[in-house]
Enzyme design. Sequence first.
Site, short mmCIF file in Angstrom:
data_model
loop_
_atom_site.label_atom_id
_atom_site.label_comp_id
_atom_site.label_asym_id
_atom_site.label_seq_id
_atom_site.Cartn_x
_atom_site.Cartn_y
_atom_site.Cartn_z
N LYS A 67 0.81 -1.23 0.00
CA LYS A 67 0.00 0.00 0.00
C LYS A 67 0.84 1.28 0.00
O LYS A 67 0.44 2.28 -0.58
CB LYS A 67 -0.96 0.00 1.20
N ASP A 103 -10.29 2.44 2.37
CA ASP A 103 -10.39 1.68 3.63
C ASP A 103 -11.17 2.42 4.70
O ASP A 103 -12.05 1.85 5.36
CB ASP A 103 -8.98 1.36 4.16
#
Length: 277
Positions: A67, A103
Amino acid sequence: MPTDRYCVFGNPVAHSKSPRIHALFAAQTGQGISYEALLAPLDGFDAAVRDFIAANGRGANVTVPFKEEAFRLATQLTPRAQAAGAVNTLVFDQGGITGDNTDGAGLVRDLKHNLGCDPAGRRILLLGAGGASRGAILPLLLENPASLVIANRTEEKAARLALEFARLPGCAMEVKPEGIGFGQLAGRQFDLIINATSAGLSDAVLPVPTFSFAPHCVAYEMLYGRETPFMAQARAAGARVADGLGMLVEQAAEAFFVWRGVRPRTAPVLAALASES
Ligand code: ATR
């Protein structure tokens, strides 16, 4: 109808539920997409992404441990990816590589829509000061909680993270987060406690006092697929407990929306996954 290609990059990635989730979203919305799990070498994330773009990839999800690399690879970032310091959703088009992060939005949506737990007005405790925690801070603050405390084993990391978000330019938020060590939790109560540490992966117990779980407290474990010591502890303290499966499905739905402009219904997908596990 031509098929647009999407994938999730990770290492390991074989366990990922994302291909199943996006296949269910595609079937439900009638979108002609394919979605696969792609194992990127630990030292070959950038090359894997560029190969996928060359093979007509339109977008990708990114999971552990890429990420932060995806954040650096993106040629432009959305404000929520910028704040999270990490990217879980990439969009490939004429404009280059856009990095987004769904997220935090997925967490908030799971809390509000699936669990009936609106963060507004709640005293929130966020456990952990790593990447998972960082991604949740801005989306939670934007929901106007009564307070947001970040508690971490390493106190200094929590303090630094809180300060960073308290100073976020252009954000006129009422609530400034506070960063503390676990030792400073004594005597404090919270209405929503979110575990964003990775302690559950090693079955480690977090030193959260029973008193910290206020009456009607909701305890949210970001991990899924296992009963962690945090979940057991929260249950014993009388809290309502949820794991991170809803967040997984909601962050996927948000990514699907970013790519396709269509918001899939998540309830049937959550029900399908729950019955399969
Ligand atoms: P992630 O991207 O999943 O957040 P990370 O950036 O490595 O992963 O962060 C892991 C978080 O879990 C950190 O807040 C870590 O605490 P430290 O900053 O003190 O290392 C926390 N963590 C991991 N194992 C833990 C344990 N056994 N007890 C308490 N906290 C733990």
